[in-house]
Design a protein around this motif. Structure first.
Motif, PDB file in Angstrom:
ATOM      1  N   UNK A  15      29.376  38.314  42.113  1.00 25.19           N
ATOM      2  CA  UNK A  15      29.137  38.731  40.687  1.00 25.19           C
ATOM      3  C   UNK A  15      28.056  39.537  40.952  1.00 25.19           C
ATOM      4  N   UNK A  16      28.156  40.847  40.288  1.00 23.11           N
ATOM      5  CA  UNK A  16      27.415  41.790  40.025  1.00 23.11           C
ATOM      6  C   UNK A  16      26.675  41.887  38.749  1.00 23.11           C
ATOM      7  N   UNK A  17      25.232  41.353  38.496  1.00 24.67           N
ATOM      8  CA  UNK A  17      24.936  41.408  37.410  1.00 24.67           C
ATOM      9  C   UNK A  17      24.341  42.920  37.008  1.00 24.67           C
ATOM     10  N   UNK A  18      24.629  43.273  35.768  1.00 23.14           N
ATOM     11  CA  UNK A  18      24.512  44.561  35.304  1.00 23.14           C
ATOM     12  C   UNK A  18      25.412  45.837  35.903  1.00 23.14           C
ATOM     13  N   UNK A  19      26.463  45.580  36.312  1.00 18.59           N
ATOM     14  CA  UNK A  19      27.616  46.473  36.914  1.00 18.59           C
ATOM     15  C   UNK A  19      28.682  46.274  35.794  1.00 18.59           C
ATOM     16  N   UNK A  20      29.859  46.984  36.149  1.00 18.51           N
ATOM     17  CA  UNK A  20      30.893  46.861  35.189  1.00 18.51           C
ATOM     18  C   UNK A  20      30.704  48.047  34.302  1.00 18.51           C
ATOM     19  N   UNK A  21      31.904  48.363  33.524  1.00 20.08           N
ATOM     20  CA  UNK A  21      32.053  49.640  32.691  1.00 20.08           C
ATOM     21  C   UNK A  21      30.944  49.371  31.706  1.00 20.08           C
ATOM     22  N   UNK A  23      28.128  47.692  31.896  1.00 20.07           N
ATOM     23  CA  UNK A  23      26.691  47.276  32.420  1.00 20.07           C
ATOM     24  C   UNK A  23      26.220  45.848  32.055  1.00 20.07           C
ATOM     25  N   UNK A  24      27.306  45.092  31.772  1.00 21.85           N
ATOM     26  CA  UNK A  24      27.128  43.726  31.504  1.00 21.85           C
ATOM     27  C   UNK A  24      27.395  42.714  32.746  1.00 21.85           C
ATOM     28  N   UNK A  25      27.954  43.170  33.507  1.00 21.62           N
ATOM     29  CA  UNK A  25      28.266  42.445  34.751  1.00 21.62           C
ATOM     30  C   UNK A  25      29.964  42.569  35.231  1.00 21.62           C
ATOM     31  N   UNK A  26      29.884  42.380  36.409  1.00 20.80           N
ATOM     32  CA  UNK A  26      31.440  42.387  36.895  1.00 20.80           C
ATOM     33  C   UNK A  26      31.614  41.146  37.965  1.00 20.80           C
ATOM     34  N   UNK A  27      32.732  40.682  38.033  1.00 14.17           N
ATOM     35  CA  UNK A  27      32.931  39.716  39.011  1.00 14.17           C
ATOM     36  C   UNK A  27      34.188  40.386  39.762  1.00 14.17           C
ATOM     37  N   UNK A  28      33.821  40.366  41.199  1.00 14.20           N
ATOM     38  CA  UNK A  28      34.872  41.176  42.088  1.00 14.20           C
ATOM     39  C   UNK A  28      35.345  39.780  43.012  1.00 14.20           C
ATOM     40  N   UNK A  29      36.805  39.692  43.027  1.00 19.80           N
ATOM     41  CA  UNK A  29      37.400  38.922  43.899  1.00 19.80           C
ATOM     42  C   UNK A  29      38.223  39.606  44.578  1.00 19.80           C
ATOM     43  N   UNK A  30      38.218  38.960  45.861  1.00 19.70           N
ATOM     44  CA  UNK A  30      39.290  39.651  46.928  1.00 19.70           C
ATOM     45  C   UNK A  30      40.182  38.565  47.389  1.00 19.70           C
ATOM     46  N   UNK A  31      41.404  38.907  47.580  1.00 19.72           N
ATOM     47  CA  UNK A  31      42.533  38.003  47.842  1.00 19.72           C
ATOM     48  C   UNK A  31      43.617  38.270  48.738  1.00 19.72           C
ATOM     49  N   UNK A  32      44.506  37.385  49.256  1.00 24.94           N
ATOM     50  CA  UNK A  32      45.472  37.912  50.078  1.00 24.94           C
ATOM     51  C   UNK A  32      46.822  36.942  49.388  1.00 24.94           C
ATOM     52  N   UNK A  56      32.865  42.212  32.154  1.00 26.84           N
ATOM     53  CA  UNK A  56      32.241  41.382  31.196  1.00 26.84           C
ATOM     54  C   UNK A  56      31.618  42.056  30.077  1.00 26.84           C
ATOM     55  N   UNK A  57      31.917  41.466  28.970  1.00 27.96           N
ATOM     56  CA  UNK A  57      31.275  42.030  27.645  1.00 27.96           C
ATOM     57  C   UNK A  57      29.757  41.608  27.244  1.00 27.96           C
ATOM     58  N   UNK A  58      29.408  41.726  26.266  1.00 27.54           N
ATOM     59  CA  UNK A  58      28.119  41.447  25.982  1.00 27.54           C
ATOM     60  C   UNK A  58      27.966  39.823  25.808  1.00 27.54           C
ATOM     61  N   UNK A  59      28.798  39.173  25.715  1.00 26.21           N
ATOM     62  CA  UNK A  59      28.991  37.617  25.591  1.00 26.21           C
ATOM     63  C   UNK A  59      29.267  36.896  26.979  1.00 26.21           C
TER      64      UNK A  59
END
Length: 106
Positions: A15-21, A23-32, A56-59
């Motif tokens: 989880x990257x708080x303040x990231x994403x398009x 600035x509300x955060x982005x969850x990055x998932x790596x998978x196989x 993530x949006x404002x909510x």
């Protein structure tokens, strides 16, 4: 994917708080993923890895997701529709028995 002969593995979640398009955060998932597709000719897909980003949006709700794979769209398509040709080009075996016919199908 066919359940008995396929697999999905979660490699990492961050989880990257303040990231994403926005600035509300982005969850990055790596998978196989890998296995056998549920198509009439039952093509086997060699394992590949990918990354999914949930923006993530404002909510705090997901409003967009992006995916990246470590294989190209062309490789995924060819290996699904023409598995013999895919194995011949990208590995997993030698040339098909009738290499000229396989090339013509491309």
């Amino acid at each position: 994917f066919e359940r008995e002969s396929s697999h999905a593995q979660l490699l990492d979640v961050q989880m990257h708080h303040g990231g994403g398009r926005r600035g509300n955060g982005v969850v990055v998932v790596r998978w196989r993923l890998g296995g056998t597709l549920m198509l009439p000719w039952r093509p086997t897909v060699k394992p590949w890895t990918g990354t999914t980003r949930y923006h993530l949006d404002e909510e705090g709700l997901i409003y967009m997701h992006e995916e990246e794979w470590d294989i190209t769209v062309l490789e995924a398509f060819v290996c699904t529709v023409f598995p013999e040709v895919g194995r011949w080009i990208w590995g997993g075996g030698g040339p098909p028995a009738d290499a000229d016919a396989a090339r013509q199908r491309l």
